[in-house]
Write a protein that holds these residues in place. Structure first.
Motif: not given
Length: 127
Positions: A61-63, A83-89, A110-118
């Motif tokens: 999903f992220f890629a 993307a950096m927020a995703f990695i941090a989360a 949840t934060v990592s999932y929402l960053t991908v949606v973003g």
């Protein structure tokens, strides 16, 4: 190469790091039956294995989000930030999983999932 693409690489390596923690945390690792051995673990080793599996689940999903947003010419700086927020989360998620902090782990997920949606939505809302 954009930072977000490096983040995709890091996200692809995260499962290896967490399974290494799992293998180092359990007694008598069996390389002849690694999956069976991991299934029989408990505690930290089991939680690290579960984080390992979840990293594999989150990766596509992220890629796809990073590649889609880049292809549709979303602002690269915004893609990079998310993307950096995703990695941090995801790093915090791993720490929370291994140390058995379930509620905080769910928040990090949840934060990592929402960053991908973003990231996916960037081309729609930001030109």
């Amino acid at each position: 190469m954009p930072i977000a693409f490096w983040c995709v690489l890091l996200a692809g390596v995260m499962p290896l790091a967490t399974v290494a923690i799992a293998k180092a945390s359990g007694p008598g690792y069996d390389n002849h039956d690694p999956r069976g051995w991991l299934e029989r673990q408990s505690g930290r080793a089991r939680r690290a294995d579960m984080a390992h599996r979840n990293h594999f689940e989150a990766f596509p999903f992220f890629a796809a989000a990073v590649l889609t947003a880049s292809h549709l010419h979303a602002p690269q700086a915004r893609i990079d930030e998310l993307a950096m927020a995703f990695i941090a989360a995801r790093l915090l998620y791993t720490l929370c999983y291994v140390t058995d902090r379930a509620t905080l782990r769910t928040l990090c997920w949840t934060v990592s999932y929402l960053t991908v949606v973003g990231i996916f939505l960037l081309p729609v809302f930001v030109h």
